[in-house]
Design an enzyme around this catalytic site. Structure first.
Site, short mmCIF file in Angstrom:
data_model
loop_
_atom_site.label_atom_id
_atom_site.label_comp_id
_atom_site.label_asym_id
_atom_site.label_seq_id
_atom_site.Cartn_x
_atom_site.Cartn_y
_atom_site.Cartn_z
N LYS A 245 0.83 -1.19 0.00
CA LYS A 245 0.00 0.00 0.00
C LYS A 245 0.87 1.25 0.00
CE LYS A 245 -3.58 -2.04 3.03
NZ LYS A 245 -4.78 -1.94 2.17
N ASP A 315 -2.77 -7.73 -1.47
CA ASP A 315 -3.49 -6.82 -0.58
C ASP A 315 -4.95 -7.24 -0.40
OD1 ASP A 315 -3.78 -4.65 1.09
OD2 ASP A 315 -4.15 -3.21 -0.52
N ARG A 319 -9.76 -11.87 2.70
CA ARG A 319 -10.65 -12.93 2.22
C ARG A 319 -9.95 -14.29 2.25
NH1 ARG A 319 -11.45 -9.98 -3.41
NH2 ARG A 319 -11.24 -8.28 -1.92
#
Length: 466
Positions: A245, A315, A319
């Site tokens: 990020k 990223d 999940r």
């Protein structure tokens, strides 16, 4: 991290008969009636201050001795679409030190809860800025219930607000163990070679951090009761992995375990209330870091469910860890699975920070969740599990990709990804939440927030209440 680490509830909720200064909550439509009942000097003083019962306005009225005799707090039009049912949460920050009693609240229990939630201060690193106003319980409310909910919210907020240098996977596990001990629940924490063998996705996401990943498994309640499983995303910090990020996007990544905090806060409420259910809480706790052994874009990973997953983006790690936990949950075929996660920016673009997205195939569950959210003043918005979008997760080398690779329907494809790992349980709901209040609102101070926890407790209480 614990409730004691904050200045959440300085004096709890005092007994209803405690000596207290009255605070009259006044809707704009009722102001003339309330004004007529004031002492002449107080009526004149309210007029001099310009009090008109505007939402959030406060007037402190003196007694004959010059001390504070009464306060007036404006509700505006509480029935208006933009009305805030937690507006009483402003009061702890407005009133001077003292003990108060609320009068005229449309919903006394909600007003008392709003007060306690508005009293929250995260005091681990900076002391002395807690609120000094205390509240006597309104007549006729369940004082223990209100304090129990407020304390659970505070515990979850503390977890989210604690920075990652002091809250890693081990500390999340420690908080869950403390919760289990308090309620007499059983708990196991799986890590090391056993985690790598049984939960390969959780292991892969957390492998690059020096703080080892783990799966927390808490169980409470009689074996023959209805089975409810809560699954909370516990990413203590998310760098994005090798798809790193930008720095601005990392600033709030201590809150990426907000789903775990919501699940634990819900469990705290449910166990404390003694609900008639068999509760299971699963928290995959990891740090998504960058190192030579980090999982890579293009890797193909196995999963507990037996499905192979191509990594389109490191990223999209939340999940992955939820997938392994959901596969474990689904194996028992519980009556209900609810998962909580700070999963996608797409949900925030669609609904903003205050309104979590909710996904389910079960229309009855969706209706019950919406009703519980309104009742608990913890709303969500149902979004579609549009099955044709599942093809966006197709992979040429694995059973599925962890991302769609395109700019569209990001929250929906994430929910569809998760659904692949809990196929047996139809009553499966997925909350995609923000876990943070960007600015202070009544009862919701700026900082960590256990969105959907009060909603879920209200839902479980309706279904499995004592």
């Amino acid at each position: 991290m614990t409730q004691a680490a904050s200045e959440t509830i300085p004096a709890g909720l005092l007994p209803a008969d405690a000596p207290a200064i009255p605070v009259t909550l006044v809707a704009a439509a009722d102001w003339e009636r309330v004004r007529a009942g004031l002492e002449p000097a107080q009526r004149a003083f309210a007029a001099a201050t310009g009090f008109t019962a505007k939402a959030g306005s406060l007037a402190l009225l003196p007694g004959a001795d010059g001390g504070l005799a009464r306060a007036l707090f404006g509700l505006g039009d509480p029935g208006a679409p933009a009305g805030d049912r937690l507006i009483a949460g402003k009061l702890p920050g407005l009133l001077p030190e003292g003990t108060y009693r609320l009068e005229g609240a449309p919903d006394p229990a909600a007003a008392a809860l709003a007060w306690l939630m508005g009293s929250y201060r995260f005091g681990r690193y900076r002391k002395g800025d807690g609120t000094k106003a205390r509240l006597a319980a309104p007549e006729g409310v369940d004082r223990d219930e209100i304090v129990r909910i407020a304390a659970a919210v505070a515990m979850g907020r503390d977890l989210i607000n604690t920075p990652a240098n002091d809250l890693g996977p081990a500390e999340i596990a420690a908080a869950a163990c403390a919760l289990a001990e308090r309620h007499g629940a059983a708990i196991t924490v799986i890590e090391g070679p056993e985690l790598e063998r049984a939960f390969p996705l959780i292991h892969a996401v957390g492998a690059a951090s020096p703080r080892a990943p783990r799966l927390i498994d808490l169980r409470w309640g009689p074996e023959d009761a209805p089975r409810v499983t809560l699954v909370g995303k516990g990413v203590a910090f998310d760098t994005g992995g090798l798809d790193i990020k930008p720095s601005a996007a990392m600033l709030l990544m201590k809150k990426d375990m907000g789903g775990a905090a919501a699940a634990l806060a819900t469990a705290d409420m449910a166990m404390g209330a003694g609900l008639k259910l068999r509760l299971r809480v699963l928290v995959p706790a990891v740090e998504n870091a960058v190192a030579g052994n980090a999982f890579r874009p293009g890797d193909v990973l196995g999963s507990r469910a037996g499905l192979t997953v191509e990594i389109g983006n490191t990223d999209a790690e939340g999940r992955l860890i939820l997938a392994d936990a959901l596969a474990l949950a689904d194996a028992e075929a519980p009556d209900l699975i609810l998962d909580f996660s700070t999963l996608t920016g797409a949900a925030r673009v669609a609904l903003g920070p205050d309104l979590p997205a909710f996904f389910t195939e079960d229309d009855a569950l969706a209706a019950a969740v919406a009703e519980a959210g309104q009742r608990a003043i913890d709303p969500v918005w149902r979004m579609p599990l549009h099955a044709p979008y599942a093809s966006l997760l197709d992979s040429k080398v694995a059973d599925l990709n962890n991302v769609s690779g395109g700019p569209f329907a990001g929250a929906i494809t994430a929910a569809l990804f998760l659904r692949r790992f809990a196929p047996k349980t139809r009553a499966h709901g997925h909350f995609d939440l923000y876990g943070w209040n960007p600015s202070t609102k009544p009862g919701r101070p700026e900082g960590g927030e256990v969105q959907t926890a009060r909603l879920t407790y209200a839902l479980l209480k309706t279904r499995y209440g004592v």
